[in-house]
Design an enzyme around this catalytic site. Structure first.
Site, PDB file in Angstrom:
ATOM      1  N   PRO A  61      -3.601  -6.191   0.373  1.00  0.00           N
ATOM      2  CA  PRO A  61      -2.158  -7.066   0.338  1.00  0.00           C
ATOM      3  C   PRO A  61      -1.791  -7.004  -1.119  1.00  0.00           C
ATOM      4  O   PRO A  61      -2.463  -7.363  -1.990  1.00  0.00           O
ATOM      5  CB  PRO A  61      -2.680  -8.495   0.808  1.00  0.00           C
ATOM      6  N   MET A  62      -0.435  -6.497  -1.212  1.00  0.00           N
ATOM      7  CA  MET A  62       0.189  -6.244  -2.617  1.00  0.00           C
ATOM      8  C   MET A  62       1.514  -6.747  -2.551  1.00  0.00           C
ATOM      9  O   MET A  62       2.195  -6.116  -1.719  1.00  0.00           O
ATOM     10  CB  MET A  62       0.102  -4.760  -3.166  1.00  0.00           C
ATOM     11  N   CYS A 146      -5.263 -14.313  -6.134  1.00  0.00           N
ATOM     12  CA  CYS A 146      -3.869 -13.963  -6.810  1.00  0.00           C
ATOM     13  C   CYS A 146      -3.858 -14.507  -8.112  1.00  0.00           C
ATOM     14  O   CYS A 146      -3.898 -16.020  -8.081  1.00  0.00           O
ATOM     15  CB  CYS A 146      -2.805 -14.297  -6.052  1.00  0.00           C
ATOM     16  N   ASN A 259     -13.686  -4.799  -3.188  1.00  0.00           N
ATOM     17  CA  ASN A 259     -12.369  -4.580  -3.420  1.00  0.00           C
ATOM     18  C   ASN A 259     -12.552  -4.369  -5.106  1.00  0.00           C
ATOM     19  O   ASN A 259     -13.159  -5.196  -5.769  1.00  0.00           O
ATOM     20  CB  ASN A 259     -11.315  -5.514  -3.106  1.00  0.00           C
ATOM     21  N   GLY A 261     -10.798  -1.232  -8.252  1.00  0.00           N
ATOM     22  CA  GLY A 261     -11.416  -0.311  -8.755  1.00  0.00           C
ATOM     23  C   GLY A 261     -11.773   0.930  -8.253  1.00  0.00           C
ATOM     24  O   GLY A 261     -12.284   1.896  -8.623  1.00  0.00           O
ATOM     25  N   ARG A 283      -3.916  -0.284  -5.223  1.00  0.00           N
ATOM     26  CA  ARG A 283      -2.841   0.705  -5.789  1.00  0.00           C
ATOM     27  C   ARG A 283      -2.848   1.984  -5.629  1.00  0.00           C
ATOM     28  O   ARG A 283      -1.917   2.842  -5.197  1.00  0.00           O
ATOM     29  CB  ARG A 283      -2.816   0.305  -7.295  1.00  0.00           C
TER      30      ARG A 283
END
Length: 431
Positions: A61-62, A146, A259, A261, A283
């Site tokens: 989620p971003m 976050c 999650n 890198g 990303r």
């Protein structure tokens, strides 16, 4: 009268009996607690598992990225990747209940899809979960990772909640009680100077033992809440994959997704080879979606290559894009709908020219179809019509090296047993 030695012996025996009683009570009452949840969770897991493949690969989620537009495009590339929404605050869902489609609606092709919510108010989390149920998400995830100052500031939520595992357990119990789909937590490996492996384990132990949470997504960096930006929080704190693999070792009854890198399919496969249940990519899945998502179905799930081309993806996406332009008055604007498309052409011949044409076309094009007609001429046919090639190589040995750095095994401390016993007792009396 009992002498001092007798007092000492009595105290020692009392301590041993108390410890054994606490251990027995926790062990057996937790069996009953988990049995009541296990039947429901097992049915839910079977229901989801029979409909969709496991979440071996998921897109993180971003904020401002994993919106409806991106998820629609991503699903055209990969049929099996698990997709997550942006984090949506529980308060947003509750106070915008007259306009929920704008925040929660998605096309049926986006399954399997996970709703990520954030918040620090149990009533609002319960209401938000209830309001989200009719939309048919496949899982609900709670944000405890976050680091944004807007989210994790004092009195807020996100990564700061890792400092309050009691509340997180309560929140997960509330969410689970108001939905019939599985629930999960996404968190960091620590916060500020609360970053030891034992402190991470204490968080996992408390949340998993006091709520139905069985799945944790672990961002393998700690969060720094000292004012650095979310972008810096994705690079400055060092990655500690050894913490993730130690969790896999020490909590074999739980599921952990790694999650942080991870940028290539080779690295995804390497993480799973070393024992990761699932891998979440952020990303790279957004900025280089064609080269990453394009290999998920075949390299991760064993499906035959789809043979799909960028041109075919864009033809389908154009139909979607033109159907949603201006659906909420001025929103979404053509620029918002086109934003995810940039990841299809990462480092391809003609990309620079296409961006320049796109900047100009945003000023006058009124439809996605006209935008593509004006701009796609920048790419040679070989880019638009070639199917996905072999997955690029990464650095698969990074996870193997982490195995040599594993911290000592976690042992539940006496105070944690007492904590679980106390919370369990309160829960029983509250009913």
């Amino acid at each position: 009268m009992v002498n001092s030695a007798g007092h000492a012996l009595f105290a020692s025996l009392t301590s041993v009996v108390l410890k054994n009683f606490i251990y027995w009570h926790i062990k057996h009452s937790r069996k009953l607690y988990w049995y009541s949840h296990k039947c429901l969770c097992y049915k839910e897991s079977i229901m989801v598992a029979t409909r969709y493949p496991p979440p071996w690969f998921s897109v993180a989620p971003m904020m401002d990225c994993t919106d409806n537009h991106y998820r629609t495009l991503a699903r055209l590339i990969s049929k099996h990747a698990w997709l997550y929404t942006e984090m949506i605050a529980a308060e947003t869902i509750v106070f915008q209940k007259g306009d929920l489609d704008r925040f929660l609606a998605f096309g049926p092709e986006q399954h399997p899809i996970v709703l990520q919510i954030g918040g620090n108010d149990l009533d609002n989390l319960a209401k938000a979960t209830q309001l989200a149920n009719p939309y048919g998400y496949d899982e609900i995830n709670f944000n405890c990772g976050c680091p944004s100052p807007r989210v994790a500031g004092k009195g807020c939520f996100g990564a700061r909640l890792m400092l309050d595992p009691k509340f997180v357990a309560e929140a997960m119990s509330v969410i689970a009680a108001n939905t019939n789909v599985p629930v999960s937590v996404k968190c960091r490996i620590g916060v500020d100077n609360r970053d030891s492996y034992n402190e991470l384990c204490d968080f996992i132990y408390k949340v998993s033992s006091q709520s139905p949470t069985k799945h944790f997504i672990i961002h393998s960096r700690k969060a720094l809440l000292n004012g650095i930006s979310p972008k810096e929080n994705r690079s400055i704190p060092p990655l500690k994959y050894e913490y993730y693999y130690a969790l896999v070792r020490d909590f074999p009854h739980l599921r952990f997704t790694i999650n942080g890198g991870i940028n290539t399919i080779a690295e995804v496969n390497a993480a799973q080879t070393e024992g990761a249940y699932g891998v979440m990519v952020g990303r790279a899945a957004y900025s280089n979606s064609w080269n990453l998502l394009g290999h998920v179905d075949s390299a991760i799930y064993g499906a035959p290559p789809s043979g799909i081309t960028r041109r075919q993806v864009l033809e389908k996406y154009q139909v979607y894009g033109d159907s949603v332009l201006g659906i909420y008055g001025p929103k979404p604007h053509i620029r918002e709908v086109i934003k995810p498309v940039f990841g299809l052409f990462y480092s391809q011949p003609g990309f620079g020219l296409w961006k320049r044409k796109a900047d100009a076309a945003f000023q006058y094009c009124k439809t996605i179809k006209s935008f593509f007609e004006e701009t796609l001429v920048a790419f040679p046919d070989s880019v638009l019509d070639s199917p996905i090639v072999e997955a690029p190589q990464g650095f698969p040995d990074v996870f193997a090296n982490s195995k040599s750095l594993l911290p000592p095994s976690y042992i539940v401390r006496e105070e944690e047993l007492l904590y679980a016993f106390r919370e369990e007792g309160q829960s029983e009396y509250s009913h």
